[in-house]
Scaffold this active site. Structure first.
Site, PDB file in Angstrom:
ATOM      1  N   GLU A   1       5.576  -2.594  -9.082  1.00 17.26           N
ATOM      2  CA  GLU A   1       4.467  -1.899  -8.422  1.00 17.26           C
ATOM      3  C   GLU A   1       3.830  -2.777  -7.343  1.00 17.26           C
ATOM      4  O   GLU A   1       3.553  -2.310  -6.250  1.00 17.26           O
ATOM      5  CB  GLU A   1       3.387  -1.483  -9.440  1.00 17.26           C
TER       6      GLU A   1
ATOM      7  N   ASP B   1      -3.142   3.513  -3.698  1.00 19.31           N
ATOM      8  CA  ASP B   1      -2.867   2.825  -4.963  1.00 19.31           C
ATOM      9  C   ASP B   1      -3.392   1.398  -4.854  1.00 19.31           C
ATOM     10  O   ASP B   1      -3.193   0.744  -3.826  1.00 19.31           O
ATOM     11  CB  ASP B   1      -1.366   2.795  -5.247  1.00 19.31           C
TER      12      ASP B   1
END
Length: 129
Positions: free
Chosen positions: A35, A52
């Protein structure tokens, strides 16, 4: 802050992520690797206008408030900036809420694509935990 692999594993373990909702520590370290590359300052804008944030790339449409995402729900009740701290407590606490949803860790695309069904124990191998 960019964490080392074992350093992150130790921090996540201390914060209670090991086997949280049945997901071993290796799953969390693997998710963080793909991520954010272990970087607490990572941000990525999505096509829907949401962003994000942080080491686990937590999304502003649902989980945090960044003041610029239309219709944000802020289900973790935190400013998104809290997810960029070198102290990962806020990210971990929010991740616990996310993974408690019926989708579990499938909420993380990188986990689904790169970690799910693999030997995630490799991510904590050799770490003193």
């Amino acid at each position: 802050k960019v964490y080392g692999r074992c350093e992150l594993a130790a921090a996540m373990k201390r914060l209670g992520l090991d086997n949280y909702r049945g997901y071993s520590l290796g799953n969390w370290v693997c998710a963080a690797k793909f991520e954010s590359n272990f970087n607490t300052h990572a941000t990525n804008r999505n096509t829907d206008g949401s962003t994000d944030y942080g080491i686990l790339q937590i999304n502003s449409r649902w989980w945090c408030n960044d003041g610029r995402t239309p219709g944000s729900r802020n289900l973790c009740n935190i400013p998104c900036s809290a997810l960029l701290s070198s102290d990962i407590t806020a990210s971990v606490n929010c991740a616990k809420k996310i993974v408690s949803d019926r989708n579990g860790m499938n909420a993380w695309v990188a986990w689904r694509n790169r970690c799910k069904g693999t030997d995630v124990h490799a991510w904590i191998r050799g770490c003193r935990l």
